[in-house]
Design a protein around this motif. Sequence first.
Motif, PDB file in Angstrom:
ATOM      1  N   THR A 557       0.816  -1.218   0.000  1.00 57.70           N
ATOM      2  CA  THR A 557       0.000   0.000   0.000  1.00 57.70           C
ATOM      3  C   THR A 557       0.847   1.264   0.000  1.00 57.70           C
ATOM      4  OG1 THR A 557      -0.071  -0.087   2.413  1.00 57.70           O
ATOM      5  CG2 THR A 557      -1.891  -1.132   1.239  1.00 57.70           C
ATOM      6  N   VAL A 558       2.121   1.123  -0.334  1.00 56.60           N
ATOM      7  CA  VAL A 558       3.018   2.276  -0.244  1.00 56.60           C
ATOM      8  C   VAL A 558       2.533   3.413  -1.140  1.00 56.60           C
ATOM      9  CG1 VAL A 558       5.357   3.093  -0.637  1.00 56.60           C
ATOM     10  CG2 VAL A 558       4.978   0.826   0.368  1.00 56.60           C
ATOM     11  N   SER A 559       2.245   3.112  -2.407  1.00 51.12           N
ATOM     12  CA  SER A 559       1.854   4.175  -3.340  1.00 51.12           C
ATOM     13  C   SER A 559       0.534   4.803  -2.926  1.00 51.12           C
ATOM     14  CB  SER A 559       1.765   3.623  -4.759  1.00 51.12           C
ATOM     15  OG  SER A 559       0.797   2.597  -4.849  1.00 51.12           O
ATOM     16  N   GLU A 560      -0.419   3.978  -2.444  1.00 49.20           N
ATOM     17  CA  GLU A 560      -1.708   4.533  -2.021  1.00 49.20           C
ATOM     18  C   GLU A 560      -1.536   5.407  -0.786  1.00 49.20           C
ATOM     19  OE1 GLU A 560      -5.421   2.649  -2.630  1.00 49.20           O
ATOM     20  OE2 GLU A 560      -4.474   0.722  -3.038  1.00 49.20           O
ATOM     21  N   LEU A 561      -0.700   4.969   0.149  1.00 48.73           N
ATOM     22  CA  LEU A 561      -0.449   5.781   1.334  1.00 48.73           C
ATOM     23  C   LEU A 561       0.206   7.111   0.965  1.00 48.73           C
ATOM     24  CD1 LEU A 561       0.780   3.353   4.141  1.00 48.73           C
ATOM     25  CD2 LEU A 561      -1.095   4.986   4.288  1.00 48.73           C
ATOM     26  N   GLU A 562       1.137   7.067   0.047  1.00 46.33           N
ATOM     27  CA  GLU A 562       1.802   8.294  -0.377  1.00 46.33           C
ATOM     28  C   GLU A 562       0.802   9.287  -0.956  1.00 46.33           C
ATOM     29  OE1 GLU A 562       4.921   9.448  -0.207  1.00 46.33           O
ATOM     30  OE2 GLU A 562       5.468   7.753   1.054  1.00 46.33           O
ATOM     31  N   LEU A 563      -0.108   8.792  -1.792  1.00 39.57           N
ATOM     32  CA  LEU A 563      -1.104   9.675  -2.396  1.00 39.57           C
ATOM     33  C   LEU A 563      -2.071  10.224  -1.345  1.00 39.57           C
ATOM     34  CD1 LEU A 563      -1.835   7.726  -5.686  1.00 39.57           C
ATOM     35  CD2 LEU A 563      -0.810   9.991  -5.513  1.00 39.57           C
ATOM     36  N   LEU A 564      -2.471   9.373  -0.409  1.00 36.34           N
ATOM     37  CA  LEU A 564      -3.368   9.825   0.657  1.00 36.34           C
ATOM     38  C   LEU A 564      -2.697  10.891   1.522  1.00 36.34           C
ATOM     39  CD1 LEU A 564      -4.838   6.348   1.617  1.00 36.34           C
ATOM     40  CD2 LEU A 564      -6.215   8.320   0.912  1.00 36.34           C
ATOM     41  N   LYS A 565      -1.434  10.652   1.872  1.00 36.59           N
ATOM     42  CA  LYS A 565      -0.702  11.634   2.675  1.00 36.59           C
ATOM     43  C   LYS A 565      -0.520  12.936   1.906  1.00 36.59           C
ATOM     44  CE  LYS A 565       1.896   8.165   5.318  1.00 36.59           C
ATOM     45  NZ  LYS A 565       3.237   7.594   5.578  1.00 36.59           N
ATOM     46  N   GLU A 566      -0.253  12.825   0.613  1.00 37.12           N
ATOM     47  CA  GLU A 566      -0.090  14.021  -0.209  1.00 37.12           C
ATOM     48  C   GLU A 566      -1.380  14.831  -0.254  1.00 37.12           C
ATOM     49  OE1 GLU A 566       0.687  15.120  -4.901  1.00 37.12           O
ATOM     50  OE2 GLU A 566       1.556  13.285  -4.074  1.00 37.12           O
ATOM     51  N   ALA A 567      -2.518  14.123  -0.423  1.00 37.81           N
ATOM     52  CA  ALA A 567      -3.806  14.809  -0.461  1.00 37.81           C
ATOM     53  C   ALA A 567      -4.090  15.507   0.873  1.00 37.81           C
ATOM     54  CB  ALA A 567      -4.914  13.822  -0.789  1.00 37.81           C
ATOM     55  N   LEU A 568      -3.796  14.820   1.974  1.00 35.94           N
ATOM     56  CA  LEU A 568      -4.027  15.409   3.286  1.00 35.94           C
ATOM     57  C   LEU A 568      -3.078  16.592   3.530  1.00 35.94           C
ATOM     58  CD1 LEU A 568      -5.592  15.202   5.952  1.00 35.94           C
ATOM     59  CD2 LEU A 568      -3.836  13.619   6.772  1.00 35.94           C
ATOM     60  N   TYR A 569      -1.833  16.428   3.158  1.00 36.33           N
ATOM     61  CA  TYR A 569      -0.835  17.500   3.317  1.00 36.33           C
ATOM     62  C   TYR A 569      -1.267  18.761   2.580  1.00 36.33           C
ATOM     63  CZ  TYR A 569       3.762  19.785   3.138  1.00 36.33           C
ATOM     64  OH  TYR A 569       4.783  20.673   3.245  1.00 36.33           O
ATOM     65  N   LYS A 570      -1.687  18.595   1.324  1.00 38.35           N
ATOM     66  CA  LYS A 570      -2.089  19.749   0.527  1.00 38.35           C
ATOM     67  C   LYS A 570      -3.351  20.401   1.094  1.00 38.35           C
ATOM     68  CE  LYS A 570      -0.060  18.519  -3.933  1.00 38.35           C
ATOM     69  NZ  LYS A 570      -0.334  18.193  -5.358  1.00 38.35           N
ATOM     70  N   ARG A 571      -4.254  19.570   1.596  1.00 39.28           N
ATOM     71  CA  ARG A 571      -5.500  20.129   2.121  1.00 39.28           C
ATOM     72  C   ARG A 571      -5.252  20.937   3.390  1.00 39.28           C
ATOM     73  NH1 ARG A 571     -10.638  16.322   2.152  1.00 39.28           N
ATOM     74  NH2 ARG A 571      -9.897  16.249   0.000  1.00 39.28           N
ATOM     75  N   VAL A 572      -4.341  20.461   4.232  1.00 38.77           N
ATOM     76  CA  VAL A 572      -4.087  21.136   5.501  1.00 38.77           C
ATOM     77  C   VAL A 572      -3.191  22.360   5.329  1.00 38.77           C
ATOM     78  CG1 VAL A 572      -3.034  20.893   7.772  1.00 38.77           C
ATOM     79  CG2 VAL A 572      -4.455  19.054   6.861  1.00 38.77           C
TER      80      VAL A 572
END
Length: 575
Positions: A557-572
Amino acid sequence: MRDATMMFPLLRAPTSHANRTQLLAGRLRYIKSSTSSAKAAVSHVVVGIDQDAINPHQDVDVGALFSDAQSAHVSKSTLELLIAIGVFSSCRLPFLIRNAEYFLDLSYKVLGPSITNAVMKHTFFRHFCAGEDRHDMKPVIEMLRRNNIGPILDYAAENDNADSSEAVTDLHGIFSQPPFNQPARVYDYKSEEECDRHVSIFQECIHSVHDVSSVGFAALKVTALGNPELLERMSTMIVEVKNLFATFQPESGSGGLISREKFAQCYQQHFRVDDCRLKEVIESLDPNDSGVVDFISFAEMLTPYNLPSFTLKCKSIGPLARVTPSSDEIVLMKRMSERLHTLATDAAQNGTRLLIDAEHQKYQPAIDNLVLELQKTFNAKDKTDRPIVFNTYQCYLKYTLERVEMDVKRSERYSFHLGAKLVRGAYMEHERERSKNLKYPCPIHDTAEDTHQSYNDVVEYLLRYRWQHGSGTEIMVATHNQESIEKAVVLMKQFELEPQDPSVSFAQLYGMRDNITFPLGSKGYNVLKYLPYGKVEEVMPYLLRRAAENSTVLGDTVSELELLKEALYKRVFAG
């Protein structure tokens, strides 16, 4: 003041798009054959993806399409992003995945059902399931619709006895005594009653699809509609018919042709038959007087339902005779077929389409036979312009391409639209363990690379067939493998299929690979999410077992986690 990314490690800046794209996409090649030679015959070509090989008017950048965190997760709230990160982080823990059922059972005992179900409902269930019923699912399905994504509804409560090897102890059931000194069997009434109840559940699923979507599917398992032991028996009958035909022409295997003369000679070696009857048999197998007999006609003649009329004339008791069903078993098999026909009729009347799930290999030949019956009736070209019933092909099996080619021939022979859902497979560990214990060759490809190649070969074969023969055949590319999807996207362009062409659709599980599903939907491709639903206590065991069977998928799930973290990072931090 401490840096926010140090205080909240989940919000650290993720891997860059460029690096991730380089990691995931790779450099692939497309070796192009001439249009004239490609149209002439269904031949294999080496297919891959090379950005430079894509037609100049190609408007989809397949290298970057699936690496955009914003388009993948724009529909999620901040809370949903946090839940998703927590879920995928948990799925990376092998110990947790391997012992998921144990921990679930322990929680039920220690915390009780109410607390356990509440925790599960707001974490794993919320992430992987659409809801508990049709009303609960509507917000999810509406969100998907807004993103050009259709639903595949799957009532996900499993039949816990579907793979039981224990003998039936209810002696008040249906007593079956097959011929040729086979062991007696008892098919309990409770199993039949459960199967009838499951028909009602699947009908509810079909009606739910009709209520919430005009482009949806309902998924069903055949093991919920017939006794698994009977399905295994039926599968053995079908395999022995194939084995018998293979002995008629050992140089070609079961898929070849045999001359009328050679067939007559072999048939007389195995069956008592006079010249008049033999002539009738051969003419029924070769009605166009082509001079040859093939396996498709032979299998149509020796179905499990009419097998006794042939084996009772066997000259000796061989493998085929020893799997002959009793009259009671034939009644049960026909009842199982009737349940499927009831559901297919209901689906056709409601404008819903059916996906028949693949199951353990010991059941699959029987499932394929039952689905063929449905496709000949409900996918008939004189009744519909597209398939209503789809079968599922597991490409981790070594013979899958051969099986697909055979089913394409059947669709031509019996004039029906083929509907094919392509998956890699979900029972690898079970199949390997069973083949080892029973000492037969493992049907699973030896390496992951072989499975990937098999999957891509089948996709290419069907897309090429669609290109050469026009509309009617439909392919569902149901995978989380990004490389396979990228190849399919480029093949569609090479074979002049627009993104919205109904011949091709893509599908992923709800809660997984949103970075593939949502961008495809935004580009106009036909894409679906597989939506398990049901009561929490019914659905969670199913999902946890699914997690165990697919631990390599859920663990990677590395790539999915990276994308999720990126989405959260950008939103915050980026608004």
